[in-house]
Write a protein that holds these residues in place. Sequence first.
Motif, PDB file in Angstrom:
ATOM      1  N   PHE A 138      20.981  69.107  29.201  1.00 28.97           N
ATOM      2  CA  PHE A 138      21.574  67.997  29.286  1.00 28.97           C
ATOM      3  C   PHE A 138      21.746  67.312  27.563  1.00 28.97           C
ATOM      4  N   ASP A 139      22.869  66.947  27.338  1.00 23.80           N
ATOM      5  CA  ASP A 139      23.027  66.865  25.833  1.00 23.80           C
ATOM      6  C   ASP A 139      23.534  65.339  25.461  1.00 23.80           C
ATOM      7  N   VAL A 140      22.815  64.514  24.697  1.00 17.05           N
ATOM      8  CA  VAL A 140      23.267  63.230  24.441  1.00 17.05           C
ATOM      9  C   VAL A 140      23.571  63.331  22.752  1.00 17.05           C
ATOM     10  N   VAL A 141      24.772  62.847  22.529  1.00 18.92           N
ATOM     11  CA  VAL A 141      24.984  62.799  21.253  1.00 18.92           C
ATOM     12  C   VAL A 141      25.544  61.450  20.480  1.00 18.92           C
ATOM     13  N   VAL A 142      24.945  60.881  19.548  1.00 16.18           N
ATOM     14  CA  VAL A 142      25.519  59.638  19.009  1.00 16.18           C
ATOM     15  C   VAL A 142      26.130  59.698  17.546  1.00 16.18           C
ATOM     16  N   VAL A 143      27.300  59.038  17.401  1.00 19.44           N
ATOM     17  CA  VAL A 143      27.868  59.251  16.143  1.00 19.44           C
ATOM     18  C   VAL A 143      28.581  58.009  15.658  1.00 19.44           C
ATOM     19  N   PRO A 144      28.471  57.666  14.307  1.00 22.37           N
ATOM     20  CA  PRO A 144      28.963  56.037  14.039  1.00 22.37           C
ATOM     21  C   PRO A 144      30.425  56.232  14.413  1.00 22.37           C
ATOM     22  N   GLU A 145      30.912  54.814  15.042  1.00 21.81           N
ATOM     23  CA  GLU A 145      31.939  54.724  15.130  1.00 21.81           C
ATOM     24  C   GLU A 145      33.218  54.901  14.018  1.00 21.81           C
ATOM     25  N   ASN A 146      32.746  54.433  13.028  1.00 19.36           N
ATOM     26  CA  ASN A 146      33.604  54.065  11.884  1.00 19.36           C
ATOM     27  C   ASN A 146      33.955  55.483  11.391  1.00 19.36           C
ATOM     28  N   ARG A 147      33.072  56.624  11.554  1.00 22.15           N
ATOM     29  CA  ARG A 147      33.219  57.685  11.070  1.00 22.15           C
ATOM     30  C   ARG A 147      33.999  58.655  12.139  1.00 22.15           C
ATOM     31  N   ALA A 148      33.875  58.431  13.289  1.00 18.95           N
ATOM     32  CA  ALA A 148      34.600  59.198  14.614  1.00 18.95           C
ATOM     33  C   ALA A 148      34.987  58.564  15.891  1.00 18.95           C
ATOM     34  N   ALA A 149      35.932  57.533  15.471  1.00 17.89           N
ATOM     35  CA  ALA A 149      36.205  56.518  16.360  1.00 17.89           C
ATOM     36  C   ALA A 149      36.980  57.366  17.572  1.00 17.89           C
ATOM     37  N   ALA A 150      37.828  58.439  17.333  1.00 16.36           N
ATOM     38  CA  ALA A 150      38.530  59.114  18.170  1.00 16.36           C
ATOM     39  C   ALA A 150      37.545  59.742  19.188  1.00 16.36           C
TER      40      ALA A 150
END
Length: 238
Positions: A138-150
């Motif tokens: 079970f994998d949870v990933v969090v990425v800044p939206e301003n760097r990876a909006a897509a």
Amino acid sequence: MTGTASTQAYEQLARDLTVGRYAPGSRLPGERELATQLGVSRATLRLALSRLESEGILQRSAQRGWFVPTQVIGEPPSTLQSFTEMARARGLRPTARVIRQEVRPAGMDEAAKLRIAPASPVVEVDRLRGMDGTPVCFDVVVVPENRAAALATADLTDVSLYDVLRERCGIEVHRSAYTLMAESADAELARLLGIAAGAPVLVGDEVAYTSDGTPVLIGHNKYRGDAYRFEADLFRRA
């Protein structure tokens, strides 16, 4: 006499497992049938099965019987691989089912790790990862939206997140600071991974960086304890 019969049953089962009579992930015949095949009592059979379980060769489910553990996945020493790359390197088919995919405010700890302002928008993606149809992580990933909006709208079913980040967001993950610990599965995680509540899981936490040292991703991974092995090269200081 029971000890000798138990040892013989153990050795026969061990041979059967070694030659592949029972495939990884498969269930053994019921205890009554298995005892008859081996010519021993069920009590004697259970001694042999318990010995195999203690050695990690078999796995017991209170409701479903005895199983051969699924193939263990492991990371090559000092090599950063995505889940998809790990699976394909072993000739297995990686799968990913999206459970959550949303934009939300970053928490204080997340903001500090990603070097963004608290409450800045981040994209969270929760996925159930599998290999050849067996749930493994079970994998949870969090990425800044301003760097990876897509990432917020991309189809992330059965694809590599690293590939999506590279192809759609221009982000190339270079290294990962990774920690690993053990814990027990709660009822919801056990349901997702197809294991018993309280069964051991390995929990990996990571912060991934680009080649210039910019943090671009936080990961929180929970692996079935019977399906994951972490390897590393260790060196003594001079």
